[in-house]
Design an enzyme around this catalytic site. Structure first.
Site, PDB file in Angstrom:
ATOM      1  N   HIS A 292       1.876   4.389  -2.948  1.00 20.04           N
ATOM      2  CA  HIS A 292       1.947   5.850  -2.772  1.00 20.04           C
ATOM      3  C   HIS A 292       3.299   6.360  -3.268  1.00 20.04           C
ATOM      4  O   HIS A 292       3.384   7.339  -4.009  1.00 20.04           O
ATOM      5  CB  HIS A 292       1.834   6.224  -1.291  1.00 20.04           C
ATOM      6  CG  HIS A 292       0.447   6.107  -0.718  1.00 20.04           C
ATOM      7  ND1 HIS A 292      -0.638   6.738  -1.270  1.00 20.04           N
ATOM      8  CD2 HIS A 292      -0.002   5.460   0.379  1.00 20.04           C
ATOM      9  CE1 HIS A 292      -1.702   6.471  -0.528  1.00 20.04           C
ATOM     10  NE2 HIS A 292      -1.347   5.698   0.475  1.00 20.04           N
TER      11      HIS A 292
ATOM     12  N   HIS B 227       0.846  -1.194   0.000  1.00 29.06           N
ATOM     13  CA  HIS B 227       0.000   0.000   0.000  1.00 29.06           C
ATOM     14  C   HIS B 227       0.889   1.255   0.000  1.00 29.06           C
ATOM     15  O   HIS B 227       0.728   2.151  -0.831  1.00 29.06           O
ATOM     16  CB  HIS B 227      -0.903  -0.046   1.239  1.00 29.06           C
ATOM     17  CG  HIS B 227      -1.734   1.178   1.461  1.00 29.06           C
ATOM     18  ND1 HIS B 227      -3.106   1.170   1.376  1.00 29.06           N
ATOM     19  CD2 HIS B 227      -1.400   2.456   1.775  1.00 29.06           C
ATOM     20  CE1 HIS B 227      -3.559   2.393   1.625  1.00 29.06           C
ATOM     21  NE2 HIS B 227      -2.543   3.191   1.870  1.00 29.06           N
ATOM     22  N   GLU B 228       1.848   1.290   0.917  1.00 31.63           N
ATOM     23  CA  GLU B 228       2.734   2.464   1.029  1.00 31.63           C
ATOM     24  C   GLU B 228       3.648   2.597  -0.184  1.00 31.63           C
ATOM     25  O   GLU B 228       3.901   3.703  -0.659  1.00 31.63           O
ATOM     26  CB  GLU B 228       3.575   2.379   2.305  1.00 31.63           C
ATOM     27  CG  GLU B 228       2.776   2.330   3.603  1.00 31.63           C
ATOM     28  CD  GLU B 228       1.799   3.495   3.744  1.00 31.63           C
ATOM     29  OE1 GLU B 228       2.078   4.580   3.223  1.00 31.63           O
ATOM     30  OE2 GLU B 228       0.744   3.305   4.370  1.00 31.63           O
TER      31      GLU B 228
HETATM   32 ZN   LIG Z   1      -2.360   5.201   2.243  1.00 33.19          ZN
END
Ligand SMILES: [Zn+2]
Length: 393
Positions: A72, A68-69
């Site tokens: 980003h 998830h990170e």
């Molecule tokens: Zn996030």
């Protein structure tokens, strides 16, 4: 908060670290799976296998948090926003960006990338569990299904519209795009984050008190963190605006007292006693390459009888423990990197591989206070007093 984290490795130049509190998460999730979720999904197995599957699934959850990170981070880099590092901790993950997304579109895409990754992982894991339902034993299928559902929940939770959650960033991007005012949009998203945090904390408290469920405690913690983080962002908003356009070279001290890395601690302490009132120093190599920083406090920790035999470079803080910025970086970008503590930290300012200067707590405070008085700092190169002291004594 993140100062004490264990580095796990690097991904495309981004440092990935884990705060020790991740171990608590790992244990809590494993425990939840092994003693409640899995025995229900696949009854009749041996206790050991519940714990093994639980541990693997919990590790898989942390890995998906990391993905998830990383999503980003990948989109941020694509839009020219540098990513300093990714840290996993008790309340999830955090990708620390250096600087702000340049456009509302970039802001939106960077924010939406994380929840999209979680949705994708969740959908894949859940789909896999459904497909494997007949073919595999019920225990791994149960773990996979939990992984899927938890990732979907993670995506939905992160889409709640309050900063610093991803949904808050999306809200900010949309308002910024519609109204063209980045600061105002940010302030609205921060306020929304505070309200959201309060709602979550109250919901968690109700869950804890009325339902007796301990998971409510986690929600209280999360809500409290949201209120705190959104408040901090809101407070920093006007400061960020005031500092806009101000470069690190405008506020740095370009003639700091240098600690030669090859000197002994004893010899350097003797030198420092006559070199001004500095308490933190940039440490340089013999060839003039900045190696790190060292404070008098760190030298004190060394046993007295080791001072004459230990080189300064061996006690210096190096690499990830030191903030390094270019001379042209925005002063506002330093806000995101943790304030240097007075007498303990120093930001190293580099130019073409060499040391251009340093920024300490006082230099930053000086810039903050002058801009609050509607004046721009304009001593290029900063203080010169340290060199005067050296020549006088
Ligand atoms: Zn996030």
């Amino acid at each position: 908060m993140f100062r004490t984290a264990i580095p796990l490795g690097r991904w495309a130049g981004v440092v990935v670290r884990a705060h020790w509190s991740v171990l608590v998460v790992l244990f809590l999730i494993t425990d939840l799976l092994a003693s409640a979720v899995l025995p229900q999904a696949a009854p009749g197995a041996e206790s050991l296998w519940y714990w093994v599957t639980g541990g693997l699934t919990a590790t898989g959850f942390l890995a998906s948090l990391l993905l998830h990170e990383l999503s980003h981070a990948a989109v941020a880099r694509r839009h020219g926003v540098k990513v300093r590092r990714i840290t996993l901790w008790i309340l999830g993950g955090a990708a620390e960006l250096e600087g702000e997304p340049p456009t509302p579109k970039a802001d939106f895409l960077i924010a939406v990338a994380g929840p999209l990754a979680s949705l994708l992982i969740g959908g894949t894991a859940l789909g896999g569990a459904v497909l494997a339902a007949g073919a595999l034993p019920p225990l791994p299928v149960g773990g996979l299904a939990w992984l899927g559902v938890s990732n979907l929940l993670l995506a939905v939770f992160n889409l709640l519209p309050g900063a610093p959650l991803d949904g808050g960033r999306i809200l900010r991007a949309v308002i910024w795009w519609r109204r063209g005012d980045r600061a105002r949009a940010g302030a609205i998203a921060d306020r929304s984050g505070q309200v959201l945090g309060a709602v979550l904390a109250v919901a968690g408290l109700a869950q804890l008190l009325f339902l007796g469920q301990f998971t409510g405690l986690w929600l209280v913690l999360l809500g409290w963190f949201l209120i705190f983080a959104a408040q901090a962002e809101f407070a920093a908003g006007p400061l960020r605006e005031r500092l806009a356009g101000l470069r690190v070279r405008d506020i740095m001290n370009s003639s700091p007292v240098i600690a030669p890395g090859w000197w002994t601690v004893d010899a350097f302490a003797e030198f420092a006693a006559g070199a001004g009132h500095e308490r933190v120093f940039p440490v340089m190599s013999f060839d003039g390459v900045p190696l790190g920083i060292v404070s008098l406090g760190e030298l004190i920790k060394l046993p007295a009888d080791a001072r004459h035999a230990t080189r300064v470079v061996d006690v210096a803080r190096k690499d990830q423990a030191v903030t390094v910025v270019g001379a042209d970086a925005e002063v506002a970008s330093l806000i995101d990197r943790g304030f240097p503590r007075s007498g303990r930290d120093l930001v190293l300012v580099t130019q073409a591989g060499g040391l251009a200067g340093v920024v300490g707590a006082d230099d930053l405070a000086w810039a903050f206070e002058l801009t609050a008085l509607d004046h721009r700092p304009r001593i290029a190169g900063g203080r010169t007093s340290t060199f005067d002291h050296q020549s006088v004594t």
